[in-house]
Design a protein around this motif. Structure first.
Motif, short mmCIF file in Angstrom:
data_model
loop_
_atom_site.label_atom_id
_atom_site.label_comp_id
_atom_site.label_asym_id
_atom_site.label_seq_id
_atom_site.Cartn_x
_atom_site.Cartn_y
_atom_site.Cartn_z
N LEU A 116 0.83 -1.20 0.00
CA LEU A 116 0.00 0.00 0.00
C LEU A 116 0.87 1.26 0.00
O LEU A 116 0.61 2.21 -0.76
N LEU A 117 1.90 1.26 0.81
CA LEU A 117 2.82 2.41 0.82
C LEU A 117 3.53 2.56 -0.52
O LEU A 117 3.68 3.68 -1.03
N ALA A 118 3.94 1.44 -1.11
CA ALA A 118 4.63 1.50 -2.41
C ALA A 118 3.70 2.02 -3.50
O ALA A 118 4.10 2.84 -4.34
N GLU A 119 2.45 1.57 -3.51
CA GLU A 119 1.48 2.08 -4.50
C GLU A 119 1.25 3.57 -4.29
O GLU A 119 1.13 4.33 -5.25
N SER A 120 1.19 3.99 -3.03
CA SER A 120 1.03 5.41 -2.73
C SER A 120 2.22 6.21 -3.26
O SER A 120 2.04 7.31 -3.80
N LEU A 121 3.41 5.67 -3.12
CA LEU A 121 4.61 6.33 -3.66
C LEU A 121 4.50 6.49 -5.17
O LEU A 121 4.74 7.58 -5.70
N VAL A 122 4.10 5.43 -5.86
CA VAL A 122 3.98 5.49 -7.32
C VAL A 122 2.95 6.54 -7.73
O VAL A 122 3.19 7.35 -8.64
N ILE A 123 1.83 6.60 -7.04
CA ILE A 123 0.80 7.60 -7.35
C ILE A 123 1.33 9.01 -7.09
O ILE A 123 1.13 9.92 -7.90
N SER A 124 2.05 9.20 -5.99
CA SER A 124 2.63 10.52 -5.70
C SER A 124 3.62 10.92 -6.78
O SER A 124 3.64 12.09 -7.22
N LEU A 125 4.43 9.98 -7.25
CA LEU A 125 5.38 10.29 -8.32
C LEU A 125 4.66 10.61 -9.62
O LEU A 125 5.09 11.49 -10.37
N PHE A 126 3.55 9.92 -9.90
CA PHE A 126 2.76 10.25 -11.09
C PHE A 126 2.20 11.67 -10.99
O PHE A 126 2.12 12.38 -11.98
N MET A 127 1.79 12.08 -9.80
CA MET A 127 1.26 13.44 -9.62
C MET A 127 2.36 14.47 -9.90
O MET A 127 2.10 15.51 -10.51
N ILE A 128 3.58 14.18 -9.46
CA ILE A 128 4.70 15.08 -9.75
C ILE A 128 4.96 15.10 -11.25
O ILE A 128 5.14 16.17 -11.85
#
Length: 117
Positions: free
Chosen positions: A86-98
């Motif tokens: 879940l934390l890793a998926e959240s990281l990927v989504i945050s990077l996509f937002m950037i």
């Protein structure tokens, strides 16, 4: 350019996340794109370590502007592994937002989110 590569298993879980390069979006020490990528990446990995006690399998280097490699799928405890996912998926989504607002500085390859999030 910052390059993010996500490797997934057959169940679409994240096995590895590799982040490398430098955005070159500003002068050294003033590059807000690199700062954003670093902050969300290191914050998420530190969260996995401190909140889950998972002792994440991470490699860091200062080559080519920076390098982080997180072997996410390297956790034997199923409950901790699920939370780490879940934390890793959240990281990927945050990077996509950037990347969404800074696309010429950040590139993401992830088979799950090919068209973005």
């Amino acid at each position: 350019m910052v390059t993010v590569t996500v490797k997934r298993n057959e169940r679409n879980g994240i096995e590895e996340i590799t982040i490398s390069g430098h955005a070159h979006a500003g002068k050294h020490g003033s590059d807000i794109v690199c700062a954003a990528v670093s902050a969300v990446s290191l914050g998420t990995i530190n969260s996995a370590d401190l909140l889950l006690g998972s002792n994440p399998n991470v490699q860091f280097a200062e080559r080519e502007g920076g390098y982080i490699h997180w072997k996410v799928g390297d956790c034997p405890d199923p409950l901790i592994s699920e939370k780490q996912q879940l934390l890793a998926e959240s990281l990927v989504i945050s990077l996509f937002m950037i990347a969404e607002t800074n696309g010429k500085y950040v590139s993401i390859q992830d088979p799950k989110w090919q068209g973005g999030v």
